[in-house]
Scaffold this active site. Structure first.
Site, short mmCIF file in Angstrom:
data_model
loop_
_atom_site.label_atom_id
_atom_site.label_comp_id
_atom_site.label_asym_id
_atom_site.label_seq_id
_atom_site.Cartn_x
_atom_site.Cartn_y
_atom_site.Cartn_z
CG ASN A 7 -1.79 1.22 1.43
OD1 ASN A 7 -1.33 2.21 1.01
ND2 ASN A 7 -2.94 0.84 1.82
CG HIS A 10 0.99 6.37 4.91
ND1 HIS A 10 -0.21 7.37 5.28
CD2 HIS A 10 -0.03 4.96 5.09
CE1 HIS A 10 -1.26 6.74 5.84
NE2 HIS A 10 -1.17 5.46 5.56
CG HIS A 43 -8.14 4.22 1.10
ND1 HIS A 43 -8.39 3.92 2.52
CD2 HIS A 43 -9.28 4.28 0.73
CE1 HIS A 43 -9.53 4.37 2.98
NE2 HIS A 43 -10.22 4.77 1.72
NE ARG A 45 -9.38 8.56 4.67
CZ ARG A 45 -9.61 7.65 5.61
NH1 ARG A 45 -8.92 6.46 5.66
NH2 ARG A 45 -10.48 8.02 6.59
NE ARG A 49 -7.40 11.33 5.66
CZ ARG A 49 -8.05 10.98 6.81
NH1 ARG A 49 -7.26 10.00 7.48
NH2 ARG A 49 -9.39 11.10 7.19
CD GLU A 70 -7.35 -0.35 1.27
OE1 GLU A 70 -7.47 1.05 1.85
OE2 GLU A 70 -6.22 -0.95 1.42
CB THR A 101 -9.38 1.65 7.38
OG1 THR A 101 -9.00 2.84 6.24
CG2 THR A 101 -10.91 1.16 7.27
CD GLU A 151 -7.17 -6.42 3.28
OE1 GLU A 151 -7.13 -6.13 1.97
OE2 GLU A 151 -6.29 -5.53 3.78
CG HIS A 194 -5.43 -1.67 9.16
ND1 HIS A 194 -4.95 -0.92 10.67
CD2 HIS A 194 -6.05 -0.76 8.52
CE1 HIS A 194 -5.19 0.39 10.30
NE2 HIS A 194 -5.80 0.43 9.47
N1 PXP Z 1 -5.82 -3.14 4.07
C1 PXP Z 1 -6.69 -2.40 4.21
C2 PXP Z 1 -8.29 -2.75 3.85
C3 PXP Z 1 -6.49 -0.97 4.65
O1 PXP Z 1 -7.43 0.04 4.78
C4 PXP Z 1 -5.05 -0.83 4.92
C5 PXP Z 1 -5.00 0.66 5.28
O2 PXP Z 1 -5.12 1.74 4.21
C6 PXP Z 1 -4.24 -1.61 4.89
C7 PXP Z 1 -4.66 -2.96 4.64
C8 PXP Z 1 -2.66 -1.40 5.15
O3 PXP Z 1 -2.69 -1.12 6.54
P1 PXP Z 1 -1.46 -0.48 7.01
O4 PXP Z 1 -1.04 0.76 6.42
O5 PXP Z 1 -1.62 -0.19 8.45
O6 PXP Z 1 -0.54 -1.41 6.49
#
Ligand code: PXP
Length: 244
Positions: A7, A10, A43, A45, A49, A70, A101, A151, A194
């Site tokens: 992901n 960030h 994602h 949003r 952001r 996402e 999330t 998930e 997550h």
């Molecule tokens: N899976 C989903 C569905 C998420 O919403 C997120 C965060 O955007 C992640 C995985 C990844 O989480 P993290 O950034 O904490 O590794």
């Protein structure tokens, strides 16, 4: 094999702190591909952001691995997904005031609405995934609405681990294990994610029904110290070791 979805949200968070074009999440996605990511997760949003609409356009053009898009279950996001037709769409709950999330989607409460919402996405060829807590009624509802994938939210497990509350962590892990087995028995493909880190990933990677992990914040943070490619390679190694 257990897939790793990286992901890159960030990277966009850091870029947006200055409002310019650097660092570019698409560049990070290409490095992640080279480092062994099996997919890229982003994602979009509602408040934009981190990831922006233009990032999704460019990811769709640039990636050779599948994009897991996402999004919240809104009309706006459905239209964007139908325009791009990414490999996968993961429906997540979204609150403007939350930092990330925080919980899984309440599928059971909104079953009819969600069934209608995901139908066109499935018809467009997207694999529809629902981000939910390891909770049997939610999994049953996800199955009834026609999702192909769930998930499982590993946030609570990771928080208990980080706080050193190992009894609660182990109870959460047991719940994740039982619910992964249950979801698989219904014919759902099981993903998880997550909050996962080098320290917390192995027991989740070891769950035999889990086919994919989506990991972001920790990897992008670790990239500051080790570089993105080594961070991803190390995560990949820990996942593979846990699997045997
Ligand atoms: N899976 C989903 C569905 C998420 O919403 C997120 C965060 O955007 C992640 C995985 C990844 O989480 P993290 O950034 O904490 O590794």
């Amino acid at each position: 094999m257990l897939r790793l979805g990286v992901n890159i949200d960030h990277v966009a968070t850091v870029r947006n702190a200055r409002g310019g074009a650097y660092p570019d999440p698409v560049r990070a996605a290409k490095i992640a591909e080279q480092a062994g990511a099996d997919g890229i997760t982003a994602h979009l949003r509602e408040d934009r952001r981190h990831i922006l609409d233009d990032d999704i356009d460019r990811l769709m053009d640039a990636l050779t691995v599948p994009l897991n898009f996402e999004m919240a279950a809104t009309e706006e996001m459905q239209a964007i997904a139908l325009r791009h037709k990414p490999h996968a769409v993961c429906i997540v709950p979204e609150k403007r005031e939350e930092k990330t999330t925080e919980g899984g989607l309440e599928v059971a409460r909104e079953e009819n609405k969600l069934a209608h919402y995901i139908a066109p996405l499935r018809e467009a060829g997207c694999r529809v995934s629902i981000f939910i807590a390891a909770d049997q009624p939610q999994i049953e509802a996800a199955n009834r609405i026609g999702a192909q994938v769930i998930e499982l939210h590993t946030g609570a497990y990771c928080d208990f681990h980080a706080e050193g509350d190992f009894d609660k962590r182990d109870a959460e892990l047991l719940r994740l294990r039982e619910m992964a087995t249950f979801a698989h028995s219904l014919g759902l493909e099981v993903h998880a994610g997550h909050g996962l880190t080098f320290e917390s990933v192995a027991p989740i990677a070891a769950l035999p029904e889990v086919m994919e992990l989506n990991i972001g914040h920790f990897l992008i943070g670790e990239a500051i110290f080790a570089g993105l490619e080594p961070a991803i390679a190390q995560m990949r190694r820990l996942m593979d070791e846990a699997r045997v």
